[in-house]
Design a protein around this motif. Structure first.
Motif: not given
Length: 322
Positions: A147-148, A151-152, A199, A215-217, A224, A228
């Protein structure tokens, strides 16, 4: 192929630059719902639902306000589009279709938006819940590589790390049959003000019978979105069907042994953790995310060393609200 497990999606989006071209309506969300209906999508806004509940069926997409997408006072620049309960490949095509329609019309995503996926978990028993949560804590560094940056780790106040404790002991304490999901969450994540902010949001179980992957942007890329959904569904299916924990090596069922492995910060160990996470997904999804991880690693090589717990980490960054 997707399993029979029902799923749902929440697309947080920003309005097109030329939003004046949307159909007229009493509010932004109704205008978006009318636009979708013109494209052949059964959609309704919260306002329309409040005035006539007959507008809503089990195939209706709901367009609603999301307060985190407000950036200019009371002017709603963004909206959230919530799918009906979906299941199988035909509904995956519908999800892709809706995303493509929005993208082609100029809707966008940014650091405020997120893409959230719900999966039905009414089949999980106490052991299954423990495996689901344990597996996410174990595999979180691998998820972070997909992820971006916003979002980490603990960077997003609406998608906080599940690694709030310095070790895995809360995860392996006894869960008795009288414990509720809320009891389990309090035991696992005692420092989090709301489990909805994690998350992996299991508070969604009480309202929807689901576990929500937050969690995903935000994205309107159909590929995408599809990958996911397939990865997270495979993740839930694995917790339901297999006692094996997601770790650096395969065949691990002991949480302490798995924790010792996933806290190995060497790149070789983290690469094997990623491979074992992706093994729950179909081949095309594995290939997609290996490419995503490789691209992220090229720009942020420290990601492969992000395995340590976050007990002493800074407070979460609040500027991201997706």
């Amino acid at each position: 192929m997707l399993s029979a497990r029902p799923f749902g999606a929440e697309l947080e989006v920003m309005l097109p630059a030329f939003s004046a071209n949307l159909p007229a309506g009493p509010d932004t969300h109704t205008r978006v719902a009318k636009f979708l209906r013109r494209q052949g999508i059964d959609a309704v806004s919260e306002y329309e639902l409040g005035t006539n509940s007959r507008n809503f069926s089990n195939k209706t997409w709901l367009v609603k306000e999301d307060e985190t997408l407000r950036t200019k006072g009371d002017l709603a620049e963004g909206t959230e589009i919530v799918s009906p309960i979906l299941s199988g490949e035909a509904d995956m095509k519908k999800l892709r279709e809706v995303a493509q329609i929005l993208k082609d019309a100029g809707f966008t995503t940014n650091g405020l938006t997120g893409f959230h996926v719900h999966h039905d978990v009414t089949d999980l028993d106490i052991d299954g819940w423990q495996r689901l949560m344990t597996n996410f804590v174990l595999a979180e560094p691998a998820f972070d590589r997909l992820v971006d940056e916003g979002r980490r780790l603990n960077n997003n106040s609406h998608a906080l790390s599940t690694r709030q404790e310095p070790d895995i002991m809360p995860l392996i304490e006894h869960f008795d049959d009288e414990m509720t999901v809320s009891d389990i969450c309090k035991q696992l994540f005692p420092g989090v003000r709301s489990n909805h902010d994690l998350k992996l949001n299991v508070d969604a179980f009480w309202k929807h019978g689901t576990a929500e992957f937050r969690q995903h942007q935000g994205t309107l890329c159909p590929d995408e979105i599809e990958h996911w959904v397939r990865l997270t569904q495979g993740f839930v299916d694995h917790a339901s069907n297999s006692p094996e924990l997601i770790s650096v090596n395969t065949g691990i069922t002991d949480p302490e042994e798995a924790w010792d492995e996933v806290t190995d910060e060497r790149k070789s160990a983290q690469d094997r953790l990623l491979a074992n996470l992706l093994s729950v997904a179909p081949a095309q999804t594995r290939q997609h995310f290996h490419q995503v991880a490789a691209a992220n690693d090229d720009t942020r090589p420290e990601l492969v060393r992000a395995a340590r717990p976050l007990a002493n980490s800074p407070q979460p960054v609040l500027r991201y609200a997706g």
